[in-house]
Design an enzyme around this catalytic site. Structure first.
Site, PDB file in Angstrom:
ATOM      1  N   ASP A  75       0.847  -1.200   0.000  1.00  0.00           N
ATOM      2  CA  ASP A  75       0.000   0.000   0.000  1.00  0.00           C
ATOM      3  C   ASP A  75       0.877   1.242   0.000  1.00  0.00           C
ATOM      4  O   ASP A  75       2.012   1.242   0.493  1.00  0.00           O
ATOM      5  CB  ASP A  75      -0.909   0.012   1.227  1.00  0.00           C
ATOM      6  CG  ASP A  75      -1.869  -1.159   1.236  1.00  0.00           C
ATOM      7  OD1 ASP A  75      -2.295  -1.566   0.140  1.00  0.00           O
ATOM      8  OD2 ASP A  75      -2.166  -1.677   2.325  1.00  0.00           O
ATOM      9  N   ASP A  81      -0.806  -5.320   5.731  1.00  0.00           N
ATOM     10  CA  ASP A  81      -1.600  -6.006   6.759  1.00  0.00           C
ATOM     11  C   ASP A  81      -1.638  -7.483   6.352  1.00  0.00           C
ATOM     12  O   ASP A  81      -2.587  -7.944   5.717  1.00  0.00           O
ATOM     13  CB  ASP A  81      -3.017  -5.423   6.832  1.00  0.00           C
ATOM     14  CG  ASP A  81      -2.999  -3.916   7.067  1.00  0.00           C
ATOM     15  OD1 ASP A  81      -2.087  -3.450   7.763  1.00  0.00           O
ATOM     16  OD2 ASP A  81      -3.884  -3.231   6.523  1.00  0.00           O
ATOM     17  N   ASP A 131      -1.985  -9.119   1.393  1.00  0.00           N
ATOM     18  CA  ASP A 131      -2.123  -7.858   2.121  1.00  0.00           C
ATOM     19  C   ASP A 131      -3.613  -7.538   2.174  1.00  0.00           C
ATOM     20  O   ASP A 131      -4.247  -7.333   1.135  1.00  0.00           O
ATOM     21  CB  ASP A 131      -1.348  -6.753   1.405  1.00  0.00           C
ATOM     22  CG  ASP A 131      -1.615  -5.387   2.024  1.00  0.00           C
ATOM     23  OD1 ASP A 131      -1.894  -5.331   3.235  1.00  0.00           O
ATOM     24  OD2 ASP A 131      -1.574  -4.384   1.284  1.00  0.00           O
ATOM     25  N   ASP A 133      -6.987  -5.670   2.440  1.00  0.00           N
ATOM     26  CA  ASP A 133      -7.504  -4.339   2.139  1.00  0.00           C
ATOM     27  C   ASP A 133      -8.985  -4.304   2.466  1.00  0.00           C
ATOM     28  O   ASP A 133      -9.711  -5.264   2.206  1.00  0.00           O
ATOM     29  CB  ASP A 133      -7.295  -3.977   0.670  1.00  0.00           C
ATOM     30  CG  ASP A 133      -5.837  -3.696   0.355  1.00  0.00           C
ATOM     31  OD1 ASP A 133      -5.166  -3.081   1.204  1.00  0.00           O
ATOM     32  OD2 ASP A 133      -5.362  -4.114  -0.719  1.00  0.00           O
ATOM     33  N   ASP A 139      -4.489  -7.718  -1.817  1.00  0.00           N
ATOM     34  CA  ASP A 139      -3.352  -7.843  -2.724  1.00  0.00           C
ATOM     35  C   ASP A 139      -2.664  -9.185  -2.509  1.00  0.00           C
ATOM     36  O   ASP A 139      -2.288  -9.537  -1.380  1.00  0.00           O
ATOM     37  CB  ASP A 139      -2.341  -6.714  -2.473  1.00  0.00           C
ATOM     38  CG  ASP A 139      -2.922  -5.345  -2.799  1.00  0.00           C
ATOM     39  OD1 ASP A 139      -3.594  -5.239  -3.842  1.00  0.00           O
ATOM     40  OD2 ASP A 139      -2.698  -4.400  -2.026  1.00  0.00           O
ATOM     41  N   SER A 376     -10.792 -32.228 -37.409  1.00  0.00           N
ATOM     42  CA  SER A 376     -11.413 -31.151 -38.174  1.00  0.00           C
ATOM     43  C   SER A 376     -12.269 -31.711 -39.307  1.00  0.00           C
ATOM     44  O   SER A 376     -13.104 -32.579 -39.094  1.00  0.00           O
ATOM     45  CB  SER A 376     -10.329 -30.198 -38.692  1.00  0.00           C
ATOM     46  OG  SER A 376     -10.912 -29.019 -39.205  1.00  0.00           O
ATOM     47  N   ASP A 660     -10.456 -28.048 -31.619  1.00  0.00           N
ATOM     48  CA  ASP A 660      -9.886 -28.670 -32.816  1.00  0.00           C
ATOM     49  C   ASP A 660      -8.386 -28.902 -32.596  1.00  0.00           C
ATOM     50  O   ASP A 660      -7.653 -28.003 -32.181  1.00  0.00           O
ATOM     51  CB  ASP A 660     -10.116 -27.710 -33.986  1.00  0.00           C
ATOM     52  CG  ASP A 660      -9.736 -28.289 -35.332  1.00  0.00           C
ATOM     53  OD1 ASP A 660      -8.777 -29.069 -35.389  1.00  0.00           O
ATOM     54  OD2 ASP A 660     -10.388 -27.940 -36.325  1.00  0.00           O
TER      55      ASP A 660
END
Length: 845
Positions: A75, A81, A131, A133, A139, A376, A660
């Protein structure tokens, strides 16, 4: 006892541990009459020799998150934190986390967590630092991947993970691994995947009787039950005022018995106590599920394919004798396995394959072939052919004529209002069946209208009728499994489809074709979904729309290396203290650093696909064996960036995103390189746009990297500039490699010859002008309609290029027979020498 609101509120957060047996719970969460029983079984081999039932101990893993040091500031205005999230999905479906330490770069937690782990499973613990928030999303700073296989039983270690040497960031964690009380667990494994013990929990609610004087409540009560990690997840039970929930219809949960299963109960909303009467009783009963699996774990060929091979030899052996003009019958060990392999190319490949097959039919080579593979557009041809149970025994004129009718008709009707209503009805029907629909399903319906008259009820399993006597080659259709947020070069896994099975060669896991698309959990069939009509598979096999920006870049620039820094995870090996003794099968400890917002956005732009087919994942719930990275079968196909990240591989996904095969390599050869199929000769029929040699070069490079025996493609610069109609690579320099015949789709001598040895007259020269790849060519990969003249010329070209190389094909077959005889002779000689050696060792004289 009168039920009050506080007791109800208490049960809302009450968690009930599930054990084997029966338990009765009052609304206050107190347990009554527990019954516990243990059973121990001896090891029982499964019906497949490549998988087995084993009794393996569980251990108690203790993880103590101690502290972190020098965590960088995430931050702007404050320190981090920090909290640590722990995820060990092989032991528990829940993510656990420590408390958050406010505004501190050196947080100390000293919190302990416990996990019950299976000793034979690859347990990779993820320790993620965040962290916290309040306003925005937390974060994600980094994640440490730690392999529990590094730990020794009975020892305690304290690890220091060096997460950033420059900033001296460090995470300190303590580990202990101990024996745990209770019986061992019975698992089923093929050495790569592990199926664990499954229990079924039945939950029912009984409303207590009311007094006669008490007024009846007219409100309904909804209970919500959740077993995290179970197949069902969450279920609700609704009770009316007079309803007693019947024992005949309980809520059921299927879950892995030893993965910390919990039953979370949420009671009806916060209402006054009188509205609930006298309360409810909760009854829960857990029982073991049978050990039988509906997913076949094993790398051998399925029983049906083995039976087919025996029947097919009755056609192949006399056909080879005839075409090679042999005087004596071929013995079993002298009969080579011949396969026809095709590449994709939209309607161009659909059309040209008809011509190639008619050429092979005229040379009597079609009866010599055991396998026919496609992707295909060639899968569209194959699925048309196998509607006829005797197609390879006929001259193919009828099938070619039918395809001509649809290739040359006006396609506008496929997009009419009437058809749009039909498409919508069919997509709604698939959703009601429990499928996740996408634009690829719509594309499959469009293909159905383009290539057929009306609704086509044909299914892939119906093709068993066309191979039940060995009368036709076994068809194999291919696709690749991809992953969101990864390029195809970084993550792809081969998937094969036959009329018998659908499965992964890499994992050794297969389901019956009739069951593909149904819902599975830990190898058990949980919800049967009707088998898809084949048009939906055709849409996926030929999903021209499942491209992304990276694929377009790679196609035009031949490399996506420039973009790897934007599209690959930033993962590094990290140092740790102390250095633990190196164990067999252990993974290095690694650090993942998440990208920033710009990197994430750019990666999403580059790797997201426009649309993709998604089916229920029949690997769901399986876990990876502790030794999976050393398994020879897994190693053969181990080539993705996630192979050493077991928590992120395919078994962890709800759905299979299939595309495919051409979005990786335009080839259907990989099922033929499975050692168990013992393919000796491959006819490589190429229908690619652009470079005709590119798919073969890519295949050679892939096989070299994977250690798969494959012939060396040695073409001169002159040949690469101007290709011939056919090439033979005998694989003599690569032991175990098949003989390879390569037929590029080119217009060479066909310009002057209408048939081998028959020159065109002046009036016929125009028929030899087939513009395959020019700017004005009618054969673009994205072209949906041909003129009758364009269609006929492409079919004739495909047929001519086969017929004009008859000698090359005969040479390849003679080479294969000679190799088979020589190999048998070498084995016989070695056996004789071994017998003589043993006789000398045991003979006193």
């Amino acid at each position: 006892m009168e039920q009050d609101g506080s007791l109800f509120q208490e049960l809302i957060t009450q968690t009930c541990r599930l054990e084997e047996g029966i338990m009765y719970l009052n609304p206050n969460g107190k347990q009554r009459t527990p019954v516990t029983k243990w059973k121990c079984k001896a090891a029982i081999p499964s019906s497949d020799s490549k998988s087995s039932m084993e009794i393996c101990p569980c251990y108690l893993l203790t993880v103590r998150v101690i502290r972190a040091r020098n965590i960088h500031q995430a931050d702007v205005l404050s320190q981090t934190d920090c909290y640590v999230s722990l995820w060990l999905p092989t032991a528990s479906p829940d993510r656990f986390q420590t408390k958050a330490i406010q505004n501190c770069k050196d947080p100390v937690w000293n919190e302990t967590f416990y996990f019950r782990i299976q000793s034979q499973v690859k347990n990779l613990l993820e320790l993620a630092l965040y962290d916290k928030d309040v306003v925005t999303q937390d974060d994600h700073l980094f994640t440490v991947y730690f392999d529990i296989a590094k730990l020794s039983l009975g020892e305690q270690v304290f690890m220091h993970f060096k997460c950033n040497s420059q900033r001296q960031e460090e995470l300190e964690v303590g580990f202990a691994l101990e024996n745990i009380s209770g019986p061992p667990e019975t698992i089923i494994t093929n050495g790569v995947l592990v199926s664990r013990k499954i229990c079924c929990l039945e939950v029912r609610v009984v409303e207590k009787k009311k007094n006669k004087k008490e007024k009846k409540s007219v409100s309904k009560k909804e209970f919500s039950f959740k077993v995290q990690g179970s197949y069902e997840g969450t279920q609700d039970i609704m009770l009316g005022s007079d309803l007693v929930f019947s024992s005949s219809s309980p809520a059921k949960f299927h879950y892995a018995r030893y993965k910390h299963p919990t039953l979370d109960v949420t009671l009806p909303g916060k209402k006054p106590a009188p509205s609930f009467g006298k309360g409810f009783d909760l009854y829960a009963k857990a029982e073991d599920c049978p050990d039988h699996l509906d997913v076949r774990l094993g790398f051998d060929l399925c029983v049906q394919e083995q039976d087919f091979l025996c029947k097919r030899k009755k056609y192949v052996t006399p056909a080879l004798k005839k075409v090679l003009q042999l005087e004596q019958d071929l013995l079993d060990h002298e009969t080579p396995v011949v396969a026809i392999m095709t590449t994709g190319g939209g309607m161009r490949s659909l059309t040209a394959l008809y011509g190639s097959l008619r050429g092979l039919k005229k040379l009597n080579i079609l009866d010599c072939a055991t396998y026919l593979t496609g992707l295909s557009g060639t899968t569209w041809t194959m699925s048309n052919l196998y509607r006829d149970a005797e197609w390879s025994q006929k001259d193919l004129d009828k099938q070619i004529s039918e395809a001509r009718k649809h290739m040359t008709k006006c396609k506008a009707n496929s997009f009419s209002l009437e058809y749009m209503k039909y498409y919508k009805k069919q997509l709604c029907q698939r959703r009601r069946e429990g499928r996740k629909t996408s634009f690829i399903d719509l594309w499959g319906l469009v293909l159905e209208s383009l290539l057929h008259d009306g609704k086509d009820n044909h299914r892939l399993s119906d093709q068993q009728r066309a191979i039940d006597r060995g009368q036709n080659p076994l068809p194999i259709y291919t696709a690749v499994n991809v992953k969101n947020n990864y390029s195809t070069l970084d993550f792809k896994e081969w998937v094969e489809f036959t009329p018998y099975e659908v499965g992964f060669q890499k994992y050794g896991a297969f389901v019956r074709t009739e069951d593909f698309g149904s819902e599975f959990f830990m190898g058990r069939l949980m919800k049967k979904v009707p088998e898809s009509r084949i048009c939906f598979l055709e849409g996926m096999w030929g999903s021209l729309f499942s491209l992304n920006v990276l694929y377009i870049w790679n196609s035009s620039h031949s490399s996506e290396d420039f973009w790897h820094k934007w599209t690959r995870d930033k993962i590094n090996n990290i140092e740790e203290e102390p250095l633990l003794p190196v164990k067999l099968h252990e993974l290095r400890t690694r650090l993942f650093t998440p990208p920033g917002p710009l990197g994430s956005a750019l990666r999403s732009i580059l790797t997201d696909r426009l649309c993709i087919a998604q089916d229920h994942n029949f690997l769901k719930g399986f876990q990876l064996h502790n030794d999976y990275l050393e398994n020879k079968h897994f190693c053969r196909w181990k080539d993705t960036v996630l192979d050493t990240f077991p928590n992120q591989l395919t078994q962890s996904e709800e759905l299979l995103p299939l595309v495919d095969t051409g979005f990786f390599i335009n080839t259907s050869i990989m099922p033929l390189l499975k050692p168990e199929r013992k393919v000796d000769v491959i006819l490589h029929l190429n229908y690619s746009a652009g470079s005709q040699i590119l798919p073969l070069d890519q295949t050679c490079k892939y096989c070299s990297e994977q250690g798969i025996p494959f012939p060396r493609v040695d073409l001169s610069e002159e040949d690469r500039k101007k290709l011939k109609e056919g090439y033979l690579f005998d694989g003599a320099e690569t032991p175990g490699a098949p003989v390879l015949l390569f037929f590029p789709l080119i217009n060479d001598t066909f310009q002057k010859y209408k048939a081998p040895g028959q020159k065109r007259s002046e009036s016929e020269m125009e028929d030899g002008e087939v513009d395959l790849y020019g700017s004005c060519s009618p054969y673009s990969t994205y072209s949906l309609q041909y003129t009758e003249k364009a269609y006929d010329r492409l079919v004739q070209l495909g047929e001519y290029n086969i017929l004009n190389n008859e000698d090359l094909i005969m040479q390849a077959l003679h080479t294969a027979v000679a190799q088979k005889r020589r190999l048998k002779g070498q084995c016989t000689q070695k056996g004789t020498m071994l017998a003589l050696t043993l006789r000398k060792q045991t003979d006193p004289a």
